[in-house]
Scaffold this active site. Structure first.
Site, PDB file in Angstrom:
ATOM      1  CB  SER A 123      -0.945   0.010   1.214  1.00 58.41           C
ATOM      2  OG  SER A 123      -0.216  -0.080   2.424  1.00 58.41           O
ATOM      3  N   GLY A 126      -2.762  -5.796  10.150  1.00 61.53           N
ATOM      4  CA  GLY A 126      -2.774  -6.942   9.250  1.00 61.53           C
ATOM      5  C   GLY A 126      -1.445  -7.637   9.098  1.00 61.53           C
ATOM      6  CE1 TYR A 127       1.861  -4.563   7.309  1.00 61.50           C
ATOM      7  CE2 TYR A 127       4.014  -4.471   8.327  1.00 61.50           C
ATOM      8  CZ  TYR A 127       3.151  -4.085   7.334  1.00 61.50           C
ATOM      9  OH  TYR A 127       3.579  -3.228   6.355  1.00 61.50           O
ATOM     10  CG  HIS A 187      -1.096   0.899   8.152  1.00 66.72           C
ATOM     11  ND1 HIS A 187      -1.344   1.818   7.149  1.00 66.72           N
ATOM     12  CD2 HIS A 187      -1.845  -0.196   7.840  1.00 66.72           C
ATOM     13  CE1 HIS A 187      -2.197   1.295   6.283  1.00 66.72           C
ATOM     14  NE2 HIS A 187      -2.517   0.080   6.682  1.00 66.72           N
ATOM     15  CG  ASP A 225     -20.791  -2.855   3.154  1.00 66.68           C
ATOM     16  OD1 ASP A 225     -21.040  -2.289   2.070  1.00 66.68           O
ATOM     17  OD2 ASP A 225     -19.750  -3.505   3.361  1.00 66.68           O
ATOM     18  CB  SER A 257     -10.156   0.983   7.407  1.00 66.55           C
ATOM     19  OG  SER A 257     -10.504   2.255   7.941  1.00 66.55           O
ATOM     20  NE  ARG A 258      -5.496   2.064   2.529  1.00 62.12           N
ATOM     21  CZ  ARG A 258      -5.158   0.804   2.706  1.00 62.12           C
ATOM     22  NH1 ARG A 258      -5.157   0.299   3.936  1.00 62.12           N
ATOM     23  NH2 ARG A 258      -4.828   0.039   1.690  1.00 62.12           N
ATOM     24  CD  GLU A 310      -0.737   5.097   7.925  1.00 60.59           C
ATOM     25  OE1 GLU A 310      -0.179   4.330   7.112  1.00 60.59           O
ATOM     26  OE2 GLU A 310      -1.736   4.771   8.571  1.00 60.59           O
ATOM     27  CG  ASP A 369      -3.012  -0.533  12.696  1.00 60.34           C
ATOM     28  OD1 ASP A 369      -1.909  -0.615  13.285  1.00 60.34           O
ATOM     29  OD2 ASP A 369      -3.223  -1.023  11.571  1.00 60.34           O
TER      30      ASP A 369
END
Length: 376
Positions: free
Chosen positions: A45, A260-261, A257, A147, A210-211, A240, A235
């Site tokens: 990303s 997801g790591y 961030h 959603d 998310s972002r 960034e 996160d």
């Protein structure tokens, strides 16, 4: 074949070497000149795949991102040029789900909360949002799903399971799992804007994995400096890799961030691109995902009691305790380049599925949280 890859993409060399020369480069510093002889481009990303980067790449025939989100890629431009594009939807959904679960359990202990008596709203009920929702339901929480695109596309009986954004914001805990979009009816840029931030009740728990641009960070700082702050788990950050440093002390948990790591999440993203390139070239994959992963340090536990919130916390934090990442981030705040360095040198972290639970108390609730359970 020349394959340019982000240097921080795990297992790229061992997976893609069978296709040709693998050239690792810093993701934030890739230039058009790096792609002049590239046949394949694999990014994360942090790399913007746009007209500037693709100014001189006559041989490029495959672009992939080892991420769920694709907002950093000009997909329209790739389509115009006839360059196939692939992403990794859902690759790290379990990792993000574990992150949110770990955070919830930290806050529950810190503030003496009974999660089973609380509501959680998921903003964005895609792969990751649904994973978070499932874990929350396994805790006994009442889950609201917001959603709008999915709600519009659903049949009438399925659409009833969704709530609108304003209803979702009334939940005790609100967790955001949306891509960043700036236009259209479902734009997510500053989805949590100054007005929404001001309207939130004191002490409400808000989570963003998310972002960063989904939340107005300056408006959050103003709210957190008031007499009625919120409880924030962040996160991701606007700007960034230079987060708003003044906001960090006003968060419950802050990380760079890395939700997801997990080892599995990162390996799965690279693996999905490997599978895509194999399909593109009509080859049979020679390697499998599990062969990339080391044996976990803790492989098996036999719980001695039924799964209450305290036991769940112990088991989850045995595998992943978000407070370690939070402490590391705070300790290095203000150190030049530390945001990306923490991501590049992130410690080994496994998903809950790496732990097998055995015995009469290894029940369905623990399995729904993500553990592998083998009850007697």
């Amino acid at each position: 074949m020349k394959i340019v890859v982000d240097e921080n993409m795990p297992h790229a060399r061992e997976l893609f070497a069978e296709f040709g020369e693998v050239i690792p480069l810093p993701g934030r510093q890739m230039l058009a000149t790096d792609l002049q002889e590239a046949d394949v481009l694999l990014v994360r990303s942090v790399t913007r795949v746009d007209a500037a980067l693709l100014a001189s790449c006559p041989r490029l025939s495959f672009v992939g991102t080892a991420t769920i989100g694709t907002d950093h890629v000009d997909k329209g431009l790739l389509a115009e040029r006839g360059i196939p594009f692939f992403s990794a939807p859902g690759c790290n959904k379990y990792s993000v789900g574990d992150y949110v679960l770990s955070a919830l359990l930290v806050l529950a202990e810190r503030h003496e909360l009974n999660l089973g008596a609380m509501s959680l709203a998921v903003i964005g009920a895609g792969n990751t949002g649904e994973c978070v929702a499932g874990k929350a339901e396994a805790l006994g929480m009442r889950v609201l799903r917001c959603d709008p695109p999915r709600a519009r596309a659903a049949e009438a009986n399925e659409a009833a399971q969704f709530v609108d954004y304003q209803q979702a914001l009334e939940a005790d805990i609100v967790s955001f799992h949306v891509p960043i979009t700036r236009q259209g009816p479902d734009a997510t840029f500053h989805l949590l804007d100054a007005a929404q931030i001001a309207a939130r009740p004191a002490g409400q728990i808000l989570i963003n994995a998310s972002r960063g641009e989904v939340w107005d960070n300056q408006a959050l700082l103003a709210r957190q400096q008031s007499q009625a702050p919120l409880r924030l788990v962040m996160d991701v950050w606007e700007g960034e890799p230079e987060p708003l440093q003044a906001l960090v002390p006003h968060t419950e948990l802050a990380t760079p961030h890395i939700a997801g790591y997990s080892l599995e999440g990162k390996a799965r993203g690279t693996w999905m691109l490997y599978e895509a390139l194999c399909r593109q070239l009509r080859r049979t994959p020679r390697q499998d995902l599990q062969s990339l992963l080391p044996i976990p340090e803790v492989r098996e536990v036999t719980p001695g009691q039924s799964a209450d919130q305290a036991l769940i916390k112990q088991l989850v934090h045995l595998i992943y305790d978000v407070r370690r990442d939070d402490a590391r981030f705070r300790n290095r705040l203000g150190v030049a380049g530390s945001f990306d360095e923490q991501r590049k040198h992130y410690p080994e972290r496994r998903e809950l599925s790496s732990l097998q639970l055995k015995g009469p108390f290894a029940g369905a609730a623990l399995a729904r949280l993500g553990f592998v359970c083998q009850p007697d």
